[in-house]
Scaffold this motif. Structure first.
Motif, PDB file in Angstrom:
ATOM      1  N   SER A   1      19.973  61.893 -41.777  1.00 43.37           N
ATOM      2  CA  SER A   1      18.893  62.112 -40.807  1.00 43.37           C
ATOM      3  C   SER A   1      17.984  60.901 -40.721  1.00 43.37           C
ATOM      4  O   SER A   1      16.771  61.013 -40.661  1.00 43.37           O
ATOM      5  CB  SER A   1      18.110  63.351 -41.214  1.00 43.37           C
TER       6      SER A   1
ATOM      7  N   TYR B   1      21.495  67.858 -42.357  1.00 43.25           N
ATOM      8  CA  TYR B   1      21.798  67.708 -43.782  1.00 43.25           C
ATOM      9  C   TYR B   1      21.410  66.314 -44.242  1.00 43.25           C
ATOM     10  O   TYR B   1      21.719  65.318 -43.583  1.00 43.25           O
ATOM     11  CB  TYR B   1      23.298  67.940 -44.032  1.00 43.25           C
ATOM     12  N   ASP B   2      20.722  66.242 -45.390  1.00 43.26           N
ATOM     13  CA  ASP B   2      20.502  64.933 -46.033  1.00 43.26           C
ATOM     14  C   ASP B   2      20.491  65.154 -47.544  1.00 43.26           C
ATOM     15  O   ASP B   2      20.512  66.296 -48.013  1.00 43.26           O
ATOM     16  CB  ASP B   2      19.215  64.266 -45.524  1.00 43.26           C
ATOM     17  N   ILE B   3      20.452  64.062 -48.303  1.00 45.05           N
ATOM     18  CA  ILE B   3      20.694  64.170 -49.743  1.00 45.05           C
ATOM     19  C   ILE B   3      19.613  64.888 -50.543  1.00 45.05           C
ATOM     20  O   ILE B   3      19.897  65.457 -51.571  1.00 45.05           O
ATOM     21  CB  ILE B   3      20.957  62.784 -50.383  1.00 45.05           C
TER      22      ILE B   3
ATOM     23  N   ALA C   1      26.087  60.666 -39.640  1.00 50.39           N
ATOM     24  CA  ALA C   1      25.305  59.439 -39.387  1.00 50.39           C
ATOM     25  C   ALA C   1      24.690  58.980 -40.708  1.00 50.39           C
ATOM     26  O   ALA C   1      23.471  58.823 -40.826  1.00 50.39           O
ATOM     27  CB  ALA C   1      24.243  59.703 -38.330  1.00 50.39           C
TER      28      ALA C   1
ATOM     29  N   PRO D   1      24.845  56.206 -44.228  1.00 53.94           N
ATOM     30  CA  PRO D   1      24.899  54.738 -44.274  1.00 53.94           C
ATOM     31  C   PRO D   1      26.293  54.144 -44.025  1.00 53.94           C
ATOM     32  O   PRO D   1      27.311  54.749 -44.358  1.00 53.94           O
ATOM     33  CB  PRO D   1      24.400  54.421 -45.688  1.00 53.94           C
TER      34      PRO D   1
ATOM     35  N   LYS E   1      30.707  56.917 -47.270  1.00 53.14           N
ATOM     36  CA  LYS E   1      31.311  57.770 -46.238  1.00 53.14           C
ATOM     37  C   LYS E   1      32.561  58.472 -46.789  1.00 53.14           C
ATOM     38  O   LYS E   1      32.760  59.668 -46.558  1.00 53.14           O
ATOM     39  CB  LYS E   1      31.651  56.946 -44.981  1.00 53.14           C
TER      40      LYS E   1
ATOM     41  N   PHE F   1      31.573  61.286 -48.981  1.00 48.75           N
ATOM     42  CA  PHE F   1      30.997  62.360 -48.162  1.00 48.75           C
ATOM     43  C   PHE F   1      32.109  63.179 -47.500  1.00 48.75           C
ATOM     44  O   PHE F   1      32.085  64.412 -47.543  1.00 48.75           O
ATOM     45  CB  PHE F   1      30.053  61.764 -47.106  1.00 48.75           C
TER      46      PHE F   1
ATOM     47  N   ASN G   1      29.552  58.640 -36.447  1.00 50.23           N
ATOM     48  CA  ASN G   1      28.761  57.790 -35.555  1.00 50.23           C
ATOM     49  C   ASN G   1      28.814  56.318 -36.008  1.00 50.23           C
ATOM     50  O   ASN G   1      28.044  55.488 -35.534  1.00 50.23           O
ATOM     51  CB  ASN G   1      27.314  58.300 -35.555  1.00 50.23           C
TER      52      ASN G   1
ATOM     53  N   PHE H   1      26.837  56.859 -30.674  1.00 47.06           N
ATOM     54  CA  PHE H   1      25.661  56.856 -29.806  1.00 47.06           C
ATOM     55  C   PHE H   1      24.946  55.507 -29.900  1.00 47.06           C
ATOM     56  O   PHE H   1      25.162  54.745 -30.836  1.00 47.06           O
ATOM     57  CB  PHE H   1      24.685  57.943 -30.258  1.00 47.06           C
TER      58      PHE H   1
ATOM     59  N   ASN I   1      21.104  53.498 -30.029  1.00 50.61           N
ATOM     60  CA  ASN I   1      19.733  53.757 -30.464  1.00 50.61           C
ATOM     61  C   ASN I   1      18.890  54.159 -29.248  1.00 50.61           C
ATOM     62  O   ASN I   1      19.084  53.641 -28.156  1.00 50.61           O
ATOM     63  CB  ASN I   1      19.184  52.496 -31.129  1.00 50.61           C
TER      64      ASN I   1
HETATM   65  P1  NAD Z   1      19.656  55.102 -41.793  1.00 47.15           P
HETATM   66  O1  NAD Z   1      19.717  54.269 -42.992  1.00 47.15           O
HETATM   67  O2  NAD Z   1      18.446  55.092 -40.916  1.00 47.15           O
HETATM   68  O3  NAD Z   1      19.938  56.636 -42.192  1.00 47.15           O
HETATM   69  C1  NAD Z   1      20.923  57.044 -43.089  1.00 47.15           C
HETATM   70  C2  NAD Z   1      20.574  58.430 -43.602  1.00 47.15           C
HETATM   71  O4  NAD Z   1      21.665  58.912 -44.391  1.00 47.15           O
HETATM   72  C3  NAD Z   1      19.343  58.473 -44.497  1.00 47.15           C
HETATM   73  O5  NAD Z   1      18.503  59.545 -44.083  1.00 47.15           O
HETATM   74  C4  NAD Z   1      19.911  58.738 -45.901  1.00 47.15           C
HETATM   75  O6  NAD Z   1      19.044  59.500 -46.728  1.00 47.15           O
HETATM   76  C5  NAD Z   1      21.154  59.524 -45.543  1.00 47.15           C
HETATM   77  N1  NAD Z   1      22.199  59.526 -46.582  1.00 47.15           N
HETATM   78  C6  NAD Z   1      22.479  58.596 -47.512  1.00 47.15           C
HETATM   79  N2  NAD Z   1      23.550  58.984 -48.244  1.00 47.15           N
HETATM   80  C7  NAD Z   1      23.937  60.180 -47.768  1.00 47.15           C
HETATM   81  C8  NAD Z   1      24.963  61.095 -48.111  1.00 47.15           C
HETATM   82  N3  NAD Z   1      25.820  60.844 -49.066  1.00 47.15           N
HETATM   83  N4  NAD Z   1      25.036  62.240 -47.406  1.00 47.15           N
HETATM   84  C9  NAD Z   1      24.160  62.516 -46.415  1.00 47.15           C
HETATM   85  N5  NAD Z   1      23.192  61.687 -46.033  1.00 47.15           N
HETATM   86  C10 NAD Z   1      23.073  60.530 -46.710  1.00 47.15           C
HETATM   87  O7  NAD Z   1      20.957  54.697 -40.939  1.00 47.15           O
HETATM   88  P2  NAD Z   1      21.202  54.715 -39.339  1.00 47.15           P
HETATM   89  O8  NAD Z   1      20.713  53.450 -38.743  1.00 47.15           O
HETATM   90  O9  NAD Z   1      20.751  56.010 -38.803  1.00 47.15           O
HETATM   91  O10 NAD Z   1      22.800  54.635 -39.318  1.00 47.15           O
HETATM   92  C11 NAD Z   1      23.591  55.733 -39.671  1.00 47.15           C
HETATM   93  C12 NAD Z   1      24.966  55.571 -39.026  1.00 47.15           C
HETATM   94  O11 NAD Z   1      24.797  55.483 -37.609  1.00 47.15           O
HETATM   95  C13 NAD Z   1      25.731  54.332 -39.455  1.00 47.15           C
HETATM   96  O12 NAD Z   1      27.099  54.647 -39.541  1.00 47.15           O
HETATM   97  C14 NAD Z   1      25.478  53.350 -38.303  1.00 47.15           C
HETATM   98  O13 NAD Z   1      26.545  52.446 -38.131  1.00 47.15           O
HETATM   99  C15 NAD Z   1      25.414  54.295 -37.142  1.00 47.15           C
HETATM  100  N6  NAD Z   1      24.672  53.792 -35.968  1.00 47.15           N
HETATM  101  C16 NAD Z   1      23.437  53.215 -36.106  1.00 47.15           C
HETATM  102  C17 NAD Z   1      22.764  52.751 -34.978  1.00 47.15           C
HETATM  103  C18 NAD Z   1      21.398  52.113 -35.075  1.00 47.15           C
HETATM  104  O14 NAD Z   1      20.951  51.515 -34.088  1.00 47.15           O
HETATM  105  N7  NAD Z   1      20.673  52.271 -36.180  1.00 47.15           N
HETATM  106  C19 NAD Z   1      23.360  52.876 -33.697  1.00 47.15           C
HETATM  107  C20 NAD Z   1      24.607  53.508 -33.593  1.00 47.15           C
HETATM  108  C21 NAD Z   1      25.254  53.943 -34.731  1.00 47.15           C
END
Ligand code: NAD
Length: 299
Positions: free
Chosen positions: A12, A33-35, A91, A93, A99, A102, A119, A143, A145
């Motif tokens: 999230s 869901y988050d950790i 979504a 890290p 991943k 997970f 994602n 998606f 941003n």
């Molecule tokens: P982020 O770092 O903002 O968020 C990641 C979230 O995952 C955090 O809330 C973290 O607590 C949680 N997390 C960590 N380990 C976890 C686990 N084992 N199970 C569940 N949750 C867990 O990252 P983001 O920028 O939102 O990117 C997430 C994904 O989306 C990546 O794969 C990225 O490539 C993709 N994405 C990002 C963007 C962008 O602009 N930021 C755009 C498109 C796609």
């Protein structure tokens, strides 16, 4: 026919919060869901901020934004978070081991019917297909941003994805207000970055070779194609640091001297001088009134 009603968003952070809120805004039940609770509290804050954004950008009413928030539940227990899920959107890290781990856990606790979508921006779904335990029900749903206004959804199969799952996810993407963009085969960078990265690269290479200056390069593209922005105006939106990270990784991986030249130029002339792009007020152009937006720029 798409029959998804309950959607779990795993992770999230920046994107996960946006995906969760957009999905709830369009009437689906969403489980986030988050950790741990700390991460979930951050998500609640992020999503609460989105309410104001939706009112400003989407003309949403107080009732709209509150009922959307009311359709979201928060959980740090994976089994509970996915117990009713028709679809899980991941979504978390961008780290292969996180991943993989997970998906191994998710595959064990999710109902058999549940479809999984990643994602991920840079990793391919085939890398995780086996770990999910259900490769036919797995694919990428990517998606951008600021999902509510940059509403692309690139839907990408891996070789084992079931055609009906692919079609259902395309329908789901449309149902949450996205323009669904189907990719029938795996492609690193999807469609957008497959086009954009080489294009931006070409602009930067022309500059590093001292063929032409920033404004001339952008002007050529804008007049020649009718596009509203040239490569350097786009780079200012992306951010010079991101461009630098991409080109310096390429220079290191390939030993290509031209890529190194571009990296050095970005660092010395822009990053070291604090010119990081639109967000900092200056990059290749000065904001809020950049030269490329002046009426006589194309003359
Ligand atoms: P982020 O770092 O903002 O968020 C990641 C979230 O995952 C955090 O809330 C973290 O607590 C949680 N997390 C960590 N380990 C976890 C686990 N084992 N199970 C569940 N949750 C867990 O990252 P983001 O920028 O939102 O990117 C997430 C994904 O989306 C990546 O794969 C990225 O490539 C993709 N994405 C990002 C963007 C962008 O602009 N930021 C755009 C498109 C796609």
């Amino acid at each position: 026919m798409m029959e998804f009603k309950n959607v779990t968003v795993a992770g999230s952070g920046v994107l996960g919060s946006q995906i969760a809120y957009q999905t709830a805004f369009k009437g689906f039940n969403v489980s986030v869901y988050d950790i741990n609770d700390e991460a979930l509290n951050k998500a609640k804050e992020r999503i609460t901020k989105l309410k104001e954004v939706y009112k400003a950008d989407m003309s949403a009413t107080d009732a709209d934004v509150d009922s959307a928030f009311g359709r979201i539940s928060f959980n740090s227990d994976l089994a509970k978070a996915v117990e009713n899920a028709d679809l899980v959107i991941e979504a978390i890290p961008e780290v292969v081991s996180i991943k993989t781990d997970f998906y191994e856990k998710l595959g064990q606790v999710a109902p058999e019917k549940t479809v999984f979508a990643t994602n991920s921006s840079t990793l391919l779904p085939s890398q995780f297909a086996e770990a999910t335990g259900r490769p036919a029900k797995f694919l990428a749903l990517h998606f951008a941003n600021e999902i509510w206004k940059n509403n692309t959804a690139e839907v990408m199969k891996h070789p084992g994805t079931d055609e009906s799952v692919f079609n259902e996810v395309i329908e789901f993407a449309k149902a949450i207000g996205m323009v669904a963009l189907p990719l029938h085969k795996e492609q690193p960078g999807y469609i957008l970055n497959s086009l954009l990265v080489p294009f931006l690269d070409a602009g930067q290479t022309l500059l590093a070779r001292e063929i032409a200056d920033v404004e001339t390069i952008d002007k050529t593209w804008m007049i020649g194609t009718g596009a509203p922005l040239g490569p350097f105006a786009i780079l200012d939106v992306v951010g010079v640091t991101t461009a630098y990270n991409i080109v310096s990784a390429k220079a290191q991986a390939t030993g290509n001297p031209e890529a190194q030249k571009v990296a050095d130029l970005l660092k010395e002339e822009y990053i070291d001088k604090g010119k990081l792009g639109r967000e900092t007020g200056e990059g290749f152009y000065k904001y809020p009134n950049p030269a490329f937006a002046q009426p006589d720029f194309l003359k």
